[in-house]
Motif scaffolding. Sequence first.
Motif, PDB file in Angstrom:
ATOM      1  N   SER A   6       9.316 -20.482  -0.205  1.00 28.17           N
ATOM      2  CA  SER A   6       8.935 -19.746   1.003  1.00 28.17           C
ATOM      3  C   SER A   6       7.440 -19.902   1.284  1.00 28.17           C
ATOM      4  O   SER A   6       7.025 -20.005   2.439  1.00 28.17           O
ATOM      5  CB  SER A   6       9.315 -18.276   0.881  1.00 28.17           C
ATOM      6  OG  SER A   6       8.631 -17.687  -0.194  1.00 28.17           O
ATOM      7  N   ILE A   8       5.618 -22.553   0.537  1.00 31.15           N
ATOM      8  CA  ILE A   8       5.458 -23.908   1.064  1.00 31.15           C
ATOM      9  C   ILE A   8       5.880 -23.960   2.533  1.00 31.15           C
ATOM     10  O   ILE A   8       5.215 -24.586   3.355  1.00 31.15           O
ATOM     11  CB  ILE A   8       6.246 -24.912   0.202  1.00 31.15           C
ATOM     12  CG1 ILE A   8       5.588 -25.051  -1.166  1.00 31.15           C
ATOM     13  CG2 ILE A   8       6.344 -26.270   0.896  1.00 31.15           C
ATOM     14  CD1 ILE A   8       6.376 -25.875  -2.154  1.00 31.15           C
ATOM     15  N   CYS A   9       6.955 -23.280   2.888  1.00 32.03           N
ATOM     16  CA  CYS A   9       7.421 -23.242   4.282  1.00 32.03           C
ATOM     17  C   CYS A   9       6.390 -22.581   5.189  1.00 32.03           C
ATOM     18  O   CYS A   9       6.104 -23.065   6.279  1.00 32.03           O
ATOM     19  CB  CYS A   9       8.753 -22.531   4.382  1.00 32.03           C
ATOM     20  SG  CYS A   9      10.114 -23.453   3.657  1.00 32.03           S
ATOM     21  N   LEU A  11       3.111 -22.256   4.674  1.00 34.27           N
ATOM     22  CA  LEU A  11       1.926 -23.106   4.791  1.00 34.27           C
ATOM     23  C   LEU A  11       2.189 -24.312   5.685  1.00 34.27           C
ATOM     24  O   LEU A  11       1.316 -24.739   6.440  1.00 34.27           O
ATOM     25  CB  LEU A  11       1.458 -23.546   3.401  1.00 34.27           C
ATOM     26  CG  LEU A  11       0.880 -22.435   2.523  1.00 34.27           C
ATOM     27  CD1 LEU A  11       0.530 -22.982   1.141  1.00 34.27           C
ATOM     28  CD2 LEU A  11      -0.328 -21.798   3.175  1.00 34.27           C
ATOM     29  N   THR A  12       3.395 -24.863   5.620  1.00 32.53           N
ATOM     30  CA  THR A  12       3.747 -25.998   6.475  1.00 32.53           C
ATOM     31  C   THR A  12       3.768 -25.591   7.937  1.00 32.53           C
ATOM     32  O   THR A  12       3.236 -26.287   8.801  1.00 32.53           O
ATOM     33  CB  THR A  12       5.116 -26.567   6.072  1.00 32.53           C
ATOM     34  OG1 THR A  12       5.075 -26.934   4.700  1.00 32.53           O
ATOM     35  CG2 THR A  12       5.467 -27.779   6.915  1.00 32.53           C
ATOM     36  N   LEU A  13       4.379 -24.438   8.231  1.00 28.77           N
ATOM     37  CA  LEU A  13       4.412 -23.955   9.609  1.00 28.77           C
ATOM     38  C   LEU A  13       3.027 -23.611  10.121  1.00 28.77           C
ATOM     39  O   LEU A  13       2.696 -23.872  11.266  1.00 28.77           O
ATOM     40  CB  LEU A  13       5.331 -22.745   9.721  1.00 28.77           C
ATOM     41  CG  LEU A  13       6.819 -23.029   9.571  1.00 28.77           C
ATOM     42  CD1 LEU A  13       7.594 -21.729   9.587  1.00 28.77           C
ATOM     43  CD2 LEU A  13       7.301 -23.960  10.663  1.00 28.77           C
ATOM     44  N   GLY A  15       0.261 -25.032   9.175  1.00 37.36           N
ATOM     45  CA  GLY A  15      -0.413 -26.312   9.399  1.00 37.36           C
ATOM     46  C   GLY A  15       0.018 -26.965  10.694  1.00 37.36           C
ATOM     47  O   GLY A  15      -0.788 -27.516  11.434  1.00 37.36           O
ATOM     48  N   CYS A  16       1.301 -26.898  11.021  1.00 42.65           N
ATOM     49  CA  CYS A  16       1.796 -27.470  12.275  1.00 42.65           C
ATOM     50  C   CYS A  16       1.266 -26.699  13.474  1.00 42.65           C
ATOM     51  O   CYS A  16       0.942 -27.279  14.501  1.00 42.65           O
ATOM     52  CB  CYS A  16       3.317 -27.473  12.302  1.00 42.65           C
ATOM     53  SG  CYS A  16       4.054 -28.623  11.131  1.00 42.65           S
ATOM     54  N   THR A  19      -2.603 -27.422  14.316  1.00 38.24           N
ATOM     55  CA  THR A  19      -3.002 -28.710  14.878  1.00 38.24           C
ATOM     56  C   THR A  19      -2.654 -28.814  16.350  1.00 38.24           C
ATOM     57  O   THR A  19      -2.894 -29.832  16.969  1.00 38.24           O
ATOM     58  CB  THR A  19      -2.313 -29.869  14.127  1.00 38.24           C
ATOM     59  OG1 THR A  19      -0.893 -29.716  14.223  1.00 38.24           O
ATOM     60  CG2 THR A  19      -2.736 -29.904  12.684  1.00 38.24           C
TER      61      THR A  19
END
Length: 88
Positions: A6, A8-9, A11-13, A15-16, A19
């Motif tokens: 969770s 990682i999810c 942090l990925t969201l 990051g998206c 940007t």
Amino acid sequence: MIKIVSLICVLTLFGCASTHNNEIQEVDCIGIYLLGIFPYEQKVKLKIVQKRIDRFGHITYKAGANLGVHFMGRGLIKESEIQIVECK
């Protein structure tokens, strides 16, 4: 393990989302927009007030106040749909 996945999810969201930046430029241009379809085509002069470039490099224009022509939604016009004639 679930906490790591969770995290990682999230942090990925994040990051998206971080940007996502649109570059908006104020311009003073005149363009020609084609209304209708063949054989009832009509060319209309538009005053262009903004040029937007999204993160993928797609260019859209925003028309200013034009008599008789109103665009639905946000009023954005794709680069391929307009012919720029003159910019100051």
